[in-house]
Motif scaffolding. Sequence first.
Motif, PDB file in Angstrom:
ATOM      1  N   VAL A 153      50.681 -10.797  23.422  1.00  0.00           N
ATOM      2  CA  VAL A 153      50.949 -11.487  24.687  1.00  0.00           C
ATOM      3  C   VAL A 153      49.796 -12.430  25.029  1.00  0.00           C
ATOM      4  N   GLN A 154      48.582 -11.945  24.828  1.00  0.00           N
ATOM      5  CA  GLN A 154      47.391 -12.724  25.174  1.00  0.00           C
ATOM      6  C   GLN A 154      47.406 -14.094  24.503  1.00  0.00           C
ATOM      7  N   ARG A 155      47.755 -14.136  23.224  1.00  0.00           N
ATOM      8  CA  ARG A 155      47.704 -15.386  22.464  1.00  0.00           C
ATOM      9  C   ARG A 155      48.614 -16.445  23.058  1.00  0.00           C
ATOM     10  N   TRP A 156      49.831 -16.055  23.426  1.00  0.00           N
ATOM     11  CA  TRP A 156      50.814 -17.056  23.827  1.00  0.00           C
ATOM     12  C   TRP A 156      50.686 -17.461  25.283  1.00  0.00           C
ATOM     13  N   LEU A 157      50.216 -16.563  26.150  1.00  0.00           N
ATOM     14  CA  LEU A 157      50.022 -16.944  27.544  1.00  0.00           C
ATOM     15  C   LEU A 157      48.879 -17.939  27.697  1.00  0.00           C
ATOM     16  N   ARG A 158      47.910 -17.895  26.802  1.00  0.00           N
ATOM     17  CA  ARG A 158      46.732 -18.747  26.917  1.00  0.00           C
ATOM     18  C   ARG A 158      46.793 -19.961  26.005  1.00  0.00           C
ATOM     19  N   ALA A 159      47.858 -20.100  25.243  1.00  0.00           N
ATOM     20  CA  ALA A 159      47.945 -21.220  24.313  1.00  0.00           C
ATOM     21  C   ALA A 159      48.110 -22.528  25.084  1.00  0.00           C
ATOM     22  N   PRO A 160      47.314 -23.554  24.797  1.00  0.00           N
ATOM     23  CA  PRO A 160      47.426 -24.826  25.518  1.00  0.00           C
ATOM     24  C   PRO A 160      48.696 -25.571  25.147  1.00  0.00           C
ATOM     25  N   ALA A 161      49.193 -26.378  26.075  1.00  0.00           N
ATOM     26  CA  ALA A 161      50.373 -27.189  25.803  1.00  0.00           C
ATOM     27  C   ALA A 161      50.042 -28.235  24.758  1.00  0.00           C
ATOM     28  N   ALA A 162      51.007 -28.498  23.885  1.00  0.00           N
ATOM     29  CA  ALA A 162      50.800 -29.481  22.828  1.00  0.00           C
ATOM     30  C   ALA A 162      52.128 -30.154  22.547  1.00  0.00           C
ATOM     31  N   GLY A 163      52.139 -31.043  21.572  1.00  0.00           N
ATOM     32  CA  GLY A 163      53.390 -31.659  21.178  1.00  0.00           C
ATOM     33  C   GLY A 163      54.314 -30.655  20.525  1.00  0.00           C
ATOM     34  N   LEU A 164      55.537 -31.056  20.301  1.00  0.00           N
ATOM     35  CA  LEU A 164      56.538 -30.149  19.752  1.00  0.00           C
ATOM     36  C   LEU A 164      56.137 -29.688  18.354  1.00  0.00           C
ATOM     37  N   ASP A 165      56.151 -28.376  18.154  1.00  0.00           N
ATOM     38  CA  ASP A 165      55.779 -27.780  16.877  1.00  0.00           C
ATOM     39  C   ASP A 165      56.747 -26.634  16.609  1.00  0.00           C
ATOM     40  N   ALA A 166      57.728 -26.862  15.743  1.00  0.00           N
ATOM     41  CA  ALA A 166      58.756 -25.858  15.480  1.00  0.00           C
ATOM     42  C   ALA A 166      58.166 -24.589  14.876  1.00  0.00           C
ATOM     43  N   ALA A 167      57.158 -24.731  14.040  1.00  0.00           N
ATOM     44  CA  ALA A 167      56.536 -23.560  13.422  1.00  0.00           C
ATOM     45  C   ALA A 167      55.845 -22.697  14.477  1.00  0.00           C
ATOM     46  N   ARG A 168      55.213 -23.342  15.450  1.00  0.00           N
ATOM     47  CA  ARG A 168      54.550 -22.604  16.529  1.00  0.00           C
ATOM     48  C   ARG A 168      55.571 -21.852  17.376  1.00  0.00           C
ATOM     49  N   ILE A 169      56.696 -22.501  17.692  1.00  0.00           N
ATOM     50  CA  ILE A 169      57.747 -21.852  18.476  1.00  0.00           C
ATOM     51  C   ILE A 169      58.332 -20.678  17.693  1.00  0.00           C
ATOM     52  N   ARG A 170      58.492 -20.855  16.394  1.00  0.00           N
ATOM     53  CA  ARG A 170      59.013 -19.777  15.565  1.00  0.00           C
ATOM     54  C   ARG A 170      58.040 -18.595  15.527  1.00  0.00           C
ATOM     55  N   ALA A 171      56.744 -18.881  15.472  1.00  0.00           N
ATOM     56  CA  ALA A 171      55.753 -17.810  15.454  1.00  0.00           C
ATOM     57  C   ALA A 171      55.774 -17.020  16.762  1.00  0.00           C
ATOM     58  N   GLU A 172      55.869 -17.723  17.890  1.00  0.00           N
ATOM     59  CA  GLU A 172      55.962 -17.017  19.171  1.00  0.00           C
ATOM     60  C   GLU A 172      57.249 -16.199  19.230  1.00  0.00           C
ATOM     61  N   SER A 173      58.349 -16.772  18.786  1.00  0.00           N
ATOM     62  CA  SER A 173      59.625 -16.052  18.794  1.00  0.00           C
ATOM     63  C   SER A 173      59.535 -14.783  17.950  1.00  0.00           C
ATOM     64  N   ARG A 174      58.888 -14.875  16.805  1.00  0.00           N
ATOM     65  CA  ARG A 174      58.723 -13.703  15.936  1.00  0.00           C
ATOM     66  C   ARG A 174      57.933 -12.606  16.640  1.00  0.00           C
ATOM     67  N   ASP A 175      56.844 -13.004  17.336  1.00  0.00           N
ATOM     68  CA  ASP A 175      56.010 -12.016  18.026  1.00  0.00           C
ATOM     69  C   ASP A 175      56.759 -11.370  19.193  1.00  0.00           C
ATOM     70  N   VAL A 176      57.502 -12.170  19.955  1.00  0.00           N
ATOM     71  CA  VAL A 176      58.250 -11.621  21.087  1.00  0.00           C
ATOM     72  C   VAL A 176      59.350 -10.690  20.592  1.00  0.00           C
TER      73      VAL A 176
END
Length: 357
Positions: free
Chosen positions: A255-278
């Motif tokens: 949870v810590q990693r994704w709540l503190r992650a700064p906003a950035a441009g669209l990154d499908a791999a990053r969204i997939r990584a968060e989805s996997r963790d959730v």
Amino acid sequence: MTTEPRRVRCPVCADEFGWPQDGRVLVFNQGTRKHDIIDVNGLSPAKRAGVRRDGYIQCPNPAGDMGAPHYLPATYADYPDPLTVGLVGAPMAGKTHLLTAMIREAYRGGLSPYGVTTSALDFRRHDHFHEQFVQPFERGAALGGTDSGVTEAADILLVRGPAGPRPVTFFDVAGEDLESTEAMNRSTRFMLGADAVIFVHALEDEDPGSTGSVNPSWSFELAVERLLGVPENATRVPVAIAVTKADRMRYVPPVQRWLRAPAAGLDAARIRAESRDVYAFLHRRGAVGSLRPFDAFQRCTLHFVSASGGDASPADAGQQHRFARGVRPANVLAPLVALLAMTGVIGGPEAQKVGMP
């Protein structure tokens, strides 16, 4: 040669009708609290545009099943492919806080890293939403739940992205209405024409090692089945699962990693990584019912979010709950960004990969 009127699906009643072309616009009269009819055909282009920008048309509701009249902005059909986005979740899941924080952050330029700007399409509706929800929220007040029986949209925005402008209508319906099995429930009618859905799962106070409850969320179950009542929705409707109140575990990985992650441009791999963790987080806690949308729909993302940054508490006995340290939303735009990518508002090769298996 007469041009056929554009067919529009009303986001409120889900009926389709031909958009009026007679030049008559309804303008709300503050004094009488009624709508006055104005014929804009004889006005100059500038005046015509001004009246239409502030005016409305009444949905004819061809099915006649809504009871009270409802209205759409007169410019609603000026833009292609309007989107209807609904928030689904159990009572007290935090849908209203999430929607309020999401719209607030969008208006504060939070979507600019993705090339998206936000403005109001329905000025009166947005002013009401800002006064009733955004302003109290910014002052630290905890918001009450959505009233049961509400059928109108919470807000209608105009988002301008790389693929052009799109109206986006948001619905925040009471959890009690979402869990109702009444066949003619008007409050959930919007789901018949929903283009995207955010499923809201509340992270409750429980031991991090707990298996939680194995009972499926009734709100999720009914919403999924209502959406799948239109067979093509499994592939047509993208969904996001937002785990709210994640600040309660803000120091706990992942949870810590994704709540503190700064906003950035669209990154499908990053969204997939968060989805996997959730997904792993919910599965480990036994929240299998909240993962039903992931199995039911072809495109789905999952996100940790915090609308307020902390829990509200009563300032004094019997007083309204407040966020004593103010509100600090975290990651609230992530579900919306994913939906905008999956619906084409944010276009390009990267957007096409968001939510895919």
